[in-house]
Scaffold this motif. Structure first.
Motif, PDB file in Angstrom:
ATOM      1  N   ALA A  50      52.445  31.584  64.461  1.00  0.00           N
ATOM      2  CA  ALA A  50      51.505  31.436  65.571  1.00  0.00           C
ATOM      3  C   ALA A  50      50.108  31.027  65.115  1.00  0.00           C
ATOM      4  O   ALA A  50      49.388  30.357  65.854  1.00  0.00           O
ATOM      5  N   GLU A  51      49.722  31.429  63.911  1.00  0.00           N
ATOM      6  CA  GLU A  51      48.354  31.151  63.476  1.00  0.00           C
ATOM      7  C   GLU A  51      48.244  31.214  61.962  1.00  0.00           C
ATOM      8  O   GLU A  51      49.119  31.745  61.273  1.00  0.00           O
ATOM      9  N   GLN A  52      47.145  30.664  61.462  1.00  0.00           N
ATOM     10  CA  GLN A  52      46.858  30.693  60.033  1.00  0.00           C
ATOM     11  C   GLN A  52      45.350  30.771  59.846  1.00  0.00           C
ATOM     12  O   GLN A  52      44.591  30.056  60.515  1.00  0.00           O
ATOM     13  N   SER A  53      44.932  31.626  58.937  1.00  0.00           N
ATOM     14  CA  SER A  53      43.501  31.736  58.647  1.00  0.00           C
ATOM     15  C   SER A  53      43.005  30.448  57.993  1.00  0.00           C
ATOM     16  O   SER A  53      43.657  29.890  57.109  1.00  0.00           O
ATOM     17  N   LEU A  54      41.843  29.988  58.434  1.00  0.00           N
ATOM     18  CA  LEU A  54      41.263  28.784  57.832  1.00  0.00           C
ATOM     19  C   LEU A  54      40.939  29.017  56.360  1.00  0.00           C
ATOM     20  O   LEU A  54      40.939  28.065  55.569  1.00  0.00           O
ATOM     21  N   THR A  55      40.698  30.256  55.966  1.00  0.00           N
ATOM     22  CA  THR A  55      40.388  30.542  54.568  1.00  0.00           C
ATOM     23  C   THR A  55      41.586  30.336  53.649  1.00  0.00           C
ATOM     24  O   THR A  55      41.425  30.350  52.424  1.00  0.00           O
ATOM     25  N   ASP A  56      42.778  30.138  54.215  1.00  0.00           N
ATOM     26  CA  ASP A  56      43.940  29.784  53.395  1.00  0.00           C
ATOM     27  C   ASP A  56      43.885  28.330  52.932  1.00  0.00           C
ATOM     28  O   ASP A  56      44.626  27.933  52.030  1.00  0.00           O
ATOM     29  N   TRP A  57      43.041  27.536  53.571  1.00  0.00           N
ATOM     30  CA  TRP A  57      42.904  26.122  53.235  1.00  0.00           C
ATOM     31  C   TRP A  57      41.741  25.906  52.269  1.00  0.00           C
ATOM     32  O   TRP A  57      40.720  26.597  52.348  1.00  0.00           O
ATOM     33  N   LEU A  58      41.896  24.938  51.388  1.00  0.00           N
ATOM     34  CA  LEU A  58      40.808  24.573  50.489  1.00  0.00           C
ATOM     35  C   LEU A  58      39.893  23.573  51.186  1.00  0.00           C
ATOM     36  O   LEU A  58      40.369  22.558  51.707  1.00  0.00           O
ATOM     37  N   PRO A  59      38.582  23.822  51.210  1.00  0.00           N
ATOM     38  CA  PRO A  59      37.676  22.865  51.851  1.00  0.00           C
ATOM     39  C   PRO A  59      37.484  21.619  50.993  1.00  0.00           C
ATOM     40  O   PRO A  59      37.696  21.639  49.779  1.00  0.00           O
ATOM     41  N   ASP A  60      37.097  20.552  51.661  1.00  0.00           N
ATOM     42  CA  ASP A  60      36.769  19.302  50.983  1.00  0.00           C
ATOM     43  C   ASP A  60      35.282  19.350  50.626  1.00  0.00           C
ATOM     44  O   ASP A  60      34.443  18.776  51.311  1.00  0.00           O
ATOM     45  N   PHE A  61      34.973  20.063  49.546  1.00  0.00           N
ATOM     46  CA  PHE A  61      33.578  20.310  49.157  1.00  0.00           C
ATOM     47  C   PHE A  61      33.317  19.675  47.804  1.00  0.00           C
ATOM     48  O   PHE A  61      33.996  19.966  46.830  1.00  0.00           O
ATOM     49  N   ARG A  62      32.287  18.805  47.754  1.00  0.00           N
ATOM     50  CA  ARG A  62      31.990  18.068  46.524  1.00  0.00           C
ATOM     51  C   ARG A  62      30.660  18.464  45.899  1.00  0.00           C
ATOM     52  O   ARG A  62      30.192  17.833  44.975  1.00  0.00           O
ATOM     53  N   GLY A  63      30.056  19.515  46.423  1.00  0.00           N
ATOM     54  CA  GLY A  63      28.827  20.022  45.827  1.00  0.00           C
ATOM     55  C   GLY A  63      27.573  19.418  46.422  1.00  0.00           C
ATOM     56  O   GLY A  63      27.463  18.205  46.581  1.00  0.00           O
ATOM     57  N   ARG A  64      26.643  20.280  46.795  1.00  0.00           N
ATOM     58  CA  ARG A  64      25.309  19.866  47.244  1.00  0.00           C
ATOM     59  C   ARG A  64      24.444  21.105  47.292  1.00  0.00           C
ATOM     60  O   ARG A  64      24.943  22.230  47.277  1.00  0.00           O
ATOM     61  N   MET A  65      23.141  20.911  47.322  1.00  0.00           N
ATOM     62  CA  MET A  65      22.221  22.039  47.356  1.00  0.00           C
ATOM     63  C   MET A  65      21.508  22.087  48.701  1.00  0.00           C
ATOM     64  O   MET A  65      21.209  21.058  49.307  1.00  0.00           O
ATOM     65  N   ILE A  66      21.277  23.324  49.179  1.00  0.00           N
ATOM     66  CA  ILE A  66      20.520  23.559  50.405  1.00  0.00           C
ATOM     67  C   ILE A  66      19.471  24.626  50.086  1.00  0.00           C
ATOM     68  O   ILE A  66      19.449  25.172  48.974  1.00  0.00           O
ATOM     69  N   PRO A  67      18.596  24.970  51.029  1.00  0.00           N
ATOM     70  CA  PRO A  67      17.541  25.945  50.735  1.00  0.00           C
ATOM     71  C   PRO A  67      18.070  27.328  50.337  1.00  0.00           C
ATOM     72  O   PRO A  67      19.209  27.694  50.635  1.00  0.00           O
ATOM     73  N   HIS A  68      17.209  28.098  49.664  1.00  0.00           N
ATOM     74  CA  HIS A  68      17.456  29.484  49.257  1.00  0.00           C
ATOM     75  C   HIS A  68      17.903  30.308  50.479  1.00  0.00           C
ATOM     76  O   HIS A  68      17.419  30.080  51.578  1.00  0.00           O
ATOM     77  N   PRO A  69      18.817  31.270  50.344  1.00  0.00           N
ATOM     78  CA  PRO A  69      19.416  31.765  49.096  1.00  0.00           C
ATOM     79  C   PRO A  69      20.732  31.094  48.717  1.00  0.00           C
ATOM     80  O   PRO A  69      21.252  31.327  47.652  1.00  0.00           O
ATOM     81  N   TYR A  70      21.270  30.227  49.609  1.00  0.00           N
ATOM     82  CA  TYR A  70      22.555  29.574  49.326  1.00  0.00           C
ATOM     83  C   TYR A  70      22.345  28.242  48.608  1.00  0.00           C
ATOM     84  O   TYR A  70      23.047  27.278  48.866  1.00  0.00           O
ATOM     85  N   TYR A  71      21.356  28.182  47.711  1.00  0.00           N
ATOM     86  CA  TYR A  71      21.017  26.895  47.125  1.00  0.00           C
ATOM     87  C   TYR A  71      21.987  26.463  46.031  1.00  0.00           C
ATOM     88  O   TYR A  71      22.183  25.274  45.808  1.00  0.00           O
ATOM     89  N   VAL A  72      22.622  27.401  45.340  1.00  0.00           N
ATOM     90  CA  VAL A  72      23.569  27.032  44.282  1.00  0.00           C
ATOM     91  C   VAL A  72      24.901  26.610  44.886  1.00  0.00           C
ATOM     92  O   VAL A  72      25.461  25.567  44.559  1.00  0.00           O
ATOM     93  N   LYS A  73      25.426  27.433  45.794  1.00  0.00           N
ATOM     94  CA  LYS A  73      26.625  27.091  46.548  1.00  0.00           C
ATOM     95  C   LYS A  73      26.340  27.403  48.009  1.00  0.00           C
ATOM     96  O   LYS A  73      26.014  28.543  48.342  1.00  0.00           O
ATOM     97  N   PRO A  74      26.483  26.416  48.882  1.00  0.00           N
ATOM     98  CA  PRO A  74      26.048  26.596  50.277  1.00  0.00           C
ATOM     99  C   PRO A  74      26.900  27.551  51.103  1.00  0.00           C
ATOM    100  O   PRO A  74      26.526  27.876  52.226  1.00  0.00           O
ATOM    101  N   PHE A  75      28.050  27.996  50.576  1.00  0.00           N
ATOM    102  CA  PHE A  75      28.906  28.898  51.337  1.00  0.00           C
ATOM    103  C   PHE A  75      29.642  29.832  50.394  1.00  0.00           C
ATOM    104  O   PHE A  75      29.837  29.540  49.215  1.00  0.00           O
ATOM    105  N   LEU A  76      30.058  30.980  50.926  1.00  0.00           N
ATOM    106  CA  LEU A  76      30.886  31.932  50.195  1.00  0.00           C
ATOM    107  C   LEU A  76      32.101  32.260  51.052  1.00  0.00           C
ATOM    108  O   LEU A  76      32.012  32.300  52.278  1.00  0.00           O
ATOM    109  N   VAL A  77      33.223  32.509  50.411  1.00  0.00           N
ATOM    110  CA  VAL A  77      34.458  32.840  51.114  1.00  0.00           C
ATOM    111  C   VAL A  77      34.617  34.348  51.177  1.00  0.00           C
ATOM    112  O   VAL A  77      34.545  35.036  50.148  1.00  0.00           O
ATOM    113  N   ASN A  78      34.780  34.877  52.385  1.00  0.00           N
ATOM    114  CA  ASN A  78      35.054  36.294  52.642  1.00  0.00           C
ATOM    115  C   ASN A  78      33.932  37.229  52.192  1.00  0.00           C
ATOM    116  O   ASN A  78      34.153  38.421  51.964  1.00  0.00           O
TER     117      ASN A  78
END
Length: 203
Positions: A50-78
């Motif tokens: 019936a359903e699947q968590s999106l966190t089971d999928w690998l994102p298409d992420f190639r790296g980029r920087m955004i403002p602090h505090p997520y400047y090294v990696k813009p997202f964290l899983v779980n």
């Protein structure tokens, strides 16, 4: 390669999606055959989910920087991060989530879903983490194949979770994008966004 380096990456995305679709179908056939052989599966039976968590999928992420505090990696899983870069469980007000993403602004997290016509809806709770500052204000948007399907009002710390329920179009390949957009005048270090329990549903 040329399109990735010199163009906007659209053609490269199309080729990657087509390859992912072909690989996904082949892998699914192999797994299905193995399950059938192991369980004496007959033709008129179906394996359904019936359903699947999106966190089971690998994102298409190639790296980029955004403002602090997520400047090294813009997202964290779980998990999420505060302005001092300390890690916390995912929460919006008092609601805690086992799965999802902590994210800064502005950012777009992409997923290529192939085959895309398996899933009918995307659901998720969105809001700011309790450790977000009072100057935080974030809009959450969901795009599919480049078309924005929903966008929230600016959400602030203390706001209750907003529940998203987004119908997905029928397509061979779906590019699902989760976007955080900083409201005008907000403080980037206070924009601690949370996508709580993101789920792909087949019905």
């Amino acid at each position: 390669m040329h399109d990735t380096m010199q163009g906007d990456g659209t053609k490269a995305d199309e080729h990657r999606a087509a390859a992912a679709l072909a690989n996904g179908r082949h892998t699914a056939d192999v797994i299905f055959t193995a399950i059938c052989l192991a369980t004496d599966h007959v033709d008129d039976q179906e394996f359904l989910f019936a359903e699947q968590s999106l966190t089971d999928w690998l994102p298409d992420f190639r790296g980029r920087m955004i403002p602090h505090p997520y400047y090294v990696k813009p997202f964290l899983v779980n998990q999420a991060m505060d302005a001092r870069r300390q890690l916390h469980p995912l929460k919006i007000t008092e609601t805690r989530y086992e799965t999802g993403y902590g994210m800064g602004t502005p950012f777009e997290l992409d997923f290529v879903l192939a085959p895309g016509n398996v899933f009918k809806r995307f659901t998720c709770d969105v809001g700011l983490h309790p450790t977000a500052g009072k100057k935080g204000a974030v809009m959450f948007a969901v795009e599919v194949n480049g078309k924005e399907l929903i966008r929230t009002r600016p959400l602030r710390v203390g706001d209750e979770p907003v529940q998203l329920d987004v119908p997905l179009p029928s397509a061979e390949v779906l590019k699902l994008s989760l976007k955080t957009i900083a409201d005008e005048g907000s403080e980037p270090s206070h924009n601690l966004a949370v996508w709580g329990q993101p789920v792909l549903k087949t019905e």
